[in-house]
Design a protein around this motif. Structure first.
Motif, PDB file in Angstrom:
ATOM      1  N   LYS A 175      11.664   0.351   9.039  1.00  0.00           N
ATOM      2  CA  LYS A 175      11.872   1.539   8.270  1.00  0.00           C
ATOM      3  C   LYS A 175      12.433   1.938  10.373  1.00  0.00           C
ATOM      4  N   SER A 190       8.745   8.861   8.684  1.00  0.00           N
ATOM      5  CA  SER A 190       7.963   8.300   7.422  1.00  0.00           C
ATOM      6  C   SER A 190       7.168  10.288   6.873  1.00  0.00           C
ATOM      7  N   ARG A 207       7.885  -2.268   2.235  1.00  0.00           N
ATOM      8  CA  ARG A 207       8.834  -2.365   2.039  1.00  0.00           C
ATOM      9  C   ARG A 207       9.587  -2.154   0.387  1.00  0.00           C
TER      10      ARG A 207
END
Length: 228
Positions: A175, A190, A207
C-alpha cells in the motif's frame, strides 16, 4: 527456462520467429538485483534497456525537496529504459528493484546493430512505445487533474481490466508503493480506502480488494466529485 523463451514472453518481442529470438538471447546479459538496488539513475547515459525476468522494478523521480513520485512499477515480461536508448540520450528517471529481481540487459550498441539486420523487431518496438505513450499521457492527466480518490478509482479499474476480473483484485505491490504511484502518502490512501469501504464502494481484506460498486468507481475515475 531458456533465455530465448523468456524474451518470447515479452510483449515487445511477441511474434518474433525463433531465429530472431536466438539473436536477441545472444546479445543480452542476465543480471540480478537485490531489493533497493538501482538499475539506473536519472541523468545517467542510456547504455541499454531491461526486460524484467522476475521481481518488480519501480520507475520514479525525485522532486527538489526529495519527494518521490513513482511513475510505474514493472513486473515479469515488461520492458523498461528502452526510449532513451534509441534517442541516444540519458535516462529520464530512476529505476530501482523493490524486491529481489532478475532482468535481461540489452546493450544499446548491440541491439541497434541487430535491428539494422532484422527490421521486424523495430516494428514491434514501435507498437509497444505507442501504448506506453498513451499510458503516460493518462498518468499525467490523473496526477494533474484528478483528486486522489479519482486516481485510486482509475487505477483499480485499470487493474480489473488488466486481470480480466470484474469484482476481486489482488494488489501485487504494498500500500505504501501504491500511495507513491498515486502521488500521495500512505496515511491519505488508508483514509480514502476506509471511506470507500464505509460507503460500500469496495471492501479491503489485506491485499484483496473487492469492487462492490463499479458505477461509483467509474464516477470517481471520471472526476465526478462525491463525498470522499
Amino acid at each position: 527456462m531458456k533465455i530465448s523463451e523468456t524474451i518470447a514472453r515479452a510483449s515487445l518481442f511477441e511474434g518474433l520467429p525463433a531465429q530472431q529470438l536466438e539473436f536477441m538471447a545472444q546479445i543480452c546479459l542476465d543480471q540480478k538485483f537485490e531489493k533497493g538496488q538501482a538499475l539506473f539513475s536519472e541523468g545517467s547515459r542510456a547504455k541499454g534497456f531491461y526486460l524484467v525476468e522476475s521481481g518488480k522494478v519501480k520507475i520514479y523521480k525525485l522532486s527538489r525537496e526529495g519527494k518521490e513520485q513513482i511513475l510505474h512499477i514493472f513486473g515479469p515480461g515488461e520492458i523498461l529504459g528502452e526510449v532513451p536508448v534509441f534517442a541516444g540520450g540519458s535516462y529520464p528517471a530512476n529505476a530501482e528493484a523493490i524486491e529481489p529481481s532478475r532482468a535481461l540487459f540489452f546493450p544499446r550498441d548491440s541491439f541497434v546493430a541487430l535491428i539494422g539486420r532484422e527490421p521486424s523487431i523495430a516494428l514491434n518496438l514501435l507498437g509497444i512505445l505507442s501504448r506506453r505513450l498513451r499510458q503516460f499521457t493518462h498518468l499525467i492527466e490523473d496526477l494533474s487533474l484528478k483528486e486522489v480518490p479519482g486516481r485510486l478509482a482509475a487505477y483499480l479499474i485499470y487493474l480489473a481490466e488488466r486481470s480480466g476480473r470484474t469484482e476481486v483484485l489482488e494488489l501485487d505491490i504494498t500500500k505504501a508503493q501504491l500511495a507513491g504511484l498515486l502521488g500521495t502518502i500512505p496515511e491519505t490512501l488508508s483514509r480514502i480506502l476506509a471511506k470507500m469501504s464505509q460507503q460500500e464502494i469496495l471492501a479491503v481484506e489485506g491485499r484483496i480488494i473487492r469492487l462492490l460498486d463499479r458505477k461509483a468507481l467509474e464516477s470517481l475515475a471520471a472526476g465526478i466529485k462525491g463525498q470522499i
